[in-house]
Motif scaffolding. Structure first.
Motif, short mmCIF file in Angstrom:
data_model
loop_
_atom_site.label_atom_id
_atom_site.label_comp_id
_atom_site.label_asym_id
_atom_site.label_seq_id
_atom_site.Cartn_x
_atom_site.Cartn_y
_atom_site.Cartn_z
N PHE A 182 0.85 -1.19 0.00
CA PHE A 182 0.00 0.00 0.00
C PHE A 182 0.89 1.24 0.00
N THR A 183 0.57 2.17 -0.88
CA THR A 183 1.32 3.42 -0.93
C THR A 183 0.95 4.30 0.25
N LEU A 184 1.94 4.94 0.82
CA LEU A 184 1.70 5.87 1.92
C LEU A 184 1.02 7.13 1.39
N THR A 185 -0.07 7.50 2.01
CA THR A 185 -0.74 8.76 1.68
C THR A 185 -0.42 9.85 2.70
N THR A 186 0.17 9.47 3.83
CA THR A 186 0.63 10.43 4.84
C THR A 186 1.95 9.93 5.39
N CYS A 187 2.97 10.79 5.37
CA CYS A 187 4.28 10.45 5.90
C CYS A 187 4.52 11.19 7.22
N PRO A 188 5.34 10.63 8.09
CA PRO A 188 5.71 11.36 9.32
C PRO A 188 6.44 12.65 8.96
N PHE A 189 6.11 13.72 9.68
CA PHE A 189 6.71 15.02 9.38
C PHE A 189 6.88 15.79 10.68
N GLU A 190 8.14 16.07 11.04
CA GLU A 190 8.48 16.83 12.24
C GLU A 190 7.76 16.25 13.45
N ASN A 191 6.86 17.02 14.06
CA ASN A 191 6.20 16.57 15.29
C ASN A 191 5.04 15.61 15.03
N LYS A 192 4.61 15.48 13.79
CA LYS A 192 3.50 14.57 13.45
C LYS A 192 4.09 13.23 13.03
N GLN A 193 4.04 12.25 13.92
CA GLN A 193 4.68 10.97 13.70
C GLN A 193 3.76 9.91 13.09
N THR A 194 2.50 10.23 12.90
CA THR A 194 1.57 9.26 12.33
C THR A 194 1.78 9.15 10.82
N PHE A 195 1.44 8.02 10.29
CA PHE A 195 1.45 7.80 8.84
C PHE A 195 0.18 7.06 8.47
N GLY A 196 -0.20 7.14 7.21
CA GLY A 196 -1.48 6.57 6.81
C GLY A 196 -1.48 6.01 5.41
N ILE A 197 -2.48 5.18 5.14
CA ILE A 197 -2.69 4.60 3.82
C ILE A 197 -4.18 4.67 3.51
N HIS A 198 -4.50 4.59 2.23
CA HIS A 198 -5.88 4.44 1.76
C HIS A 198 -5.96 3.11 1.03
N LEU A 199 -6.93 2.30 1.36
CA LEU A 199 -7.11 1.01 0.68
C LEU A 199 -8.54 0.88 0.19
N ARG A 200 -8.66 0.30 -0.98
CA ARG A 200 -9.98 0.09 -1.57
C ARG A 200 -10.39 -1.36 -1.40
N VAL A 201 -11.62 -1.59 -0.98
CA VAL A 201 -12.13 -2.95 -0.73
C VAL A 201 -12.52 -3.55 -2.07
N VAL A 202 -11.61 -4.37 -2.63
CA VAL A 202 -11.86 -4.96 -3.95
C VAL A 202 -11.61 -6.46 -3.97
N GLY A 203 -11.16 -7.05 -2.87
CA GLY A 203 -10.87 -8.48 -2.86
C GLY A 203 -11.17 -9.11 -1.53
N ASP A 204 -10.87 -10.41 -1.43
CA ASP A 204 -11.15 -11.15 -0.21
C ASP A 204 -10.35 -10.62 0.97
N TRP A 205 -9.06 -10.35 0.74
CA TRP A 205 -8.20 -9.91 1.85
C TRP A 205 -8.65 -8.56 2.38
N THR A 206 -8.87 -7.59 1.50
CA THR A 206 -9.30 -6.27 1.95
C THR A 206 -10.69 -6.32 2.58
N ASP A 207 -11.54 -7.22 2.08
CA ASP A 207 -12.89 -7.33 2.66
C ASP A 207 -12.81 -7.86 4.09
N ARG A 208 -12.03 -8.91 4.33
CA ARG A 208 -11.90 -9.44 5.69
C ARG A 208 -11.18 -8.47 6.61
N PHE A 209 -10.20 -7.76 6.07
CA PHE A 209 -9.48 -6.78 6.87
C PHE A 209 -10.39 -5.63 7.28
#
Length: 511
Positions: A287-314
């Motif tokens: 999954f490509t990162l849509t948010t990277c850690p930057f200075e004081n903001k240490q969180t990172f994030g991804i966007h995933l689309r529900v299109v298969g069995d794995w993403t559906d169960r997740f």
């Protein structure tokens, strides 16, 4: 005894050794990421070559299949010749035990035969499951069969031990065609190449045959050890705990996952491998990162689309269905997210967006994710970038898809206008399906309405306009989306539609 089959089998075996060693190198993701990030070592041309790592891996895999067919076909002919041309004069040279032995029996009772059949079976499963139709619809099958490469290399090392082909070690004492004679009563051998009565050389001793020295391990051992060392490093790095901070549900079956991990650092455009043991203990999905850690903001994030069995169960684990009936939960109780592991980050082509004076980013649907991190980096004020103008084209089937990053687009647009840089960011949004142009409903998104268009972009005209506006410059074209868009852009970039402007195509690919 064997004829042309000997030459073909030996030559194809050498080609297989080469490709079996090279096929592992593109899968050393951490090593490639390190080389890509070392700007003093890797130039932009070198990084563009690294973008072809997946293509190189596929090319090596296809070459392995082709040379395997040649190798197996030649050895099938060799087995028949071993049986039909059994040599009574040199019994040690024969693979068959007697003349006319069933070739199938030779295959099933010798180490080269049994291991060869197993290698063909594993290679067939890996090749079939790698086809796009199966990989896209049944990713689990592709994942598990592709990991049979461990068994493949183990059997390959056993395959070379059998020694089906032999060579003579005493050519000087027993030249081919010499006249053999009995030893003297004293047990001493005749003198080497003593002239015979008919003028031909006499054999000094009986011929000695030996298996060819195994060379496969010389080719495979170094890349295999390098790959194993990287996998150990990645395993140690990925076992650090990951905390899920928030889960946001977006339109069109898209989920946003925000996470926190100790000492996690990443650059815009990179991607991660996500593992959720609650869904599958062995599957890792990129999954490509849509948010990277930057200075004081240490969180990172991804966007995933529900299109298969794995993403559906997740998704079901992230957002469990609401329970029926009235159930009052304590206010202090928090949602329990599934346990996940993150491997990465790894480099991709989108990292080079900032390394051009002018860049064109083209996204198709959920392919916007690598560029979302680039836009967020511009919003957060990343410094030291070379980029002076960014063209961003986003094509979606539905208008609701733009809500994924509508806030980000509006915030970046307003920031650049306040800084008096309106020409820095050129935004174009296209809705490919729709009878009439619809506006984004919320008032805060009205700034995006003038940039909405119905239909698909006219790529040749678009590149011509960009070329005229940036004459004499090198424009980096980055694409992440359907193959149809990438093929068209790649062809137009190579044809150089506008004289004086160079377009360099970069395709976002990871697996």
């Amino acid at each position: 005894m064997l004829g042309l089959g000997l030459c073909i089998s030996r030559a194809s075996a050498s080609a297989l050794n080469l490709n079996c060693s090279l096929v592992l190198l593109p899968m050393c993701r951490s090593l490639l990421t390190f080389v890509r990030g070392t700007h003093k070592v890797s130039s932009r041309k070198m990084r563009r070559l690294l973008n072809k790592s997946k293509t190189f891996h596929v090319a090596c895999g296809v070459a392995i299949c082709i040379f395997s067919v040649l190798h197996v076909s030649a050895h099938l002919v060799n087995v028949v010749n071993f049986s039909a041309s059994y040599s009574d004069e040199f019994p040690a040279l024969n693979l068959a035990r007697y003349r006319g032995e069933d070739p199938k029996l030779i295959l099933l009772t010798t180490i080269p035969g049994v291991t060869g059949l197993l290698l063909v079976l594993i290679l067939f499963l890996m090749f079939i499951s790698s086809l796009h139709c199966i990989r896209a619809s049944y990713y689990e099958i592709f994942w598990y069969t592709h990991n049979l490469f461990i068994v493949f290399y183990a059997i390959l090392m056993m395959h070379i031990v059998g020694g089906a082909l032999k060579y003579q070690t005493n050519m000087e004492a027993h030249p081919p065609g010499c006249l053999r004679s009995n030893q003297s009563s004293t047990g001493h051998q005749l003198q080497e190449q003593e002239p015979a009565e008919d003028g031909g050389p006499r054999c000094g001793e009986e011929p000695h045959f030996q298996h060819h020295y195994p060379q496969t391990w010389l080719w495979v051992s170094a890349p295999l050890c390098l790959y194993c060392a990287e996998r150990v490093y990645r395993y140690i790095r990925s076992i650090d705990p990951v905390t899920i901070v928030a889960v946001v549900q977006h339109p069109c079956n898209v989920m946003e996952l925000r996470m926190l991990k100790r000492n996690f650092k990443a650059r815009p455009g990179q991607y991660i491998l996500l593992n959720c043991p609650g869904v599958s203990s062995f599957e890792n999905h990129p999954f490509t990162l849509t948010t990277c850690p930057f200075e004081n903001k240490q969180t990172f994030g991804i966007h995933l689309r529900v299109v298969g069995d794995w993403t559906d169960r997740f998704t079901q684990l992230l957002l469990p269905p609401p329970k029926l009936g009235l159930e009052i939960l304590p206010m202090v109780q928090q949602r329990r997210y599934p346990k996940i592991f993150v491997d990465g980050p790894f480099g991709s082509a989108s990292e080079d967006v900032f390394n051009y004076d002018v860049s064109l980013c083209v996204a198709g649907g959920i392919g916007v994710t690598p560029f979302a991190c680039v836009l967020r980096a511009l919003l957060d004020g990343w410094t030291g970038v070379k980029l002076r103008r960014l063209y961003f084209v986003w094509v979606c089937r539905e208008l609701q898809s733009f809500y994924w990053f509508a806030d980000l687009l509006c915030a970046l647009h307003q920031k650049l206008w306040r800084e008096n840089r309106p020409d820095y960011f050129n935004l174009m949004l296209y809705v490919s399906q729709g009878d009439k142009l619809q506006n984004l409903s919320e008032e805060k998104y009205q700034v995006l309405t003038p940039r909405l268009q119905i239909g698909r972009p006219r790529w040749k005209l678009l590149l011509s306009d960009i070329g005229r506006a940036n004459t004499g410059k090198r424009v980096g074209v980055f694409c992440c989306g359907p193959k149809g868009i990438s093929r068209t852009l790649h062809r137009l970039c190579n044809s150089n539609p506008h004289t004086g402007t160079t377009f360099e195509f970069n395709k976002e690919t990871f697996s």
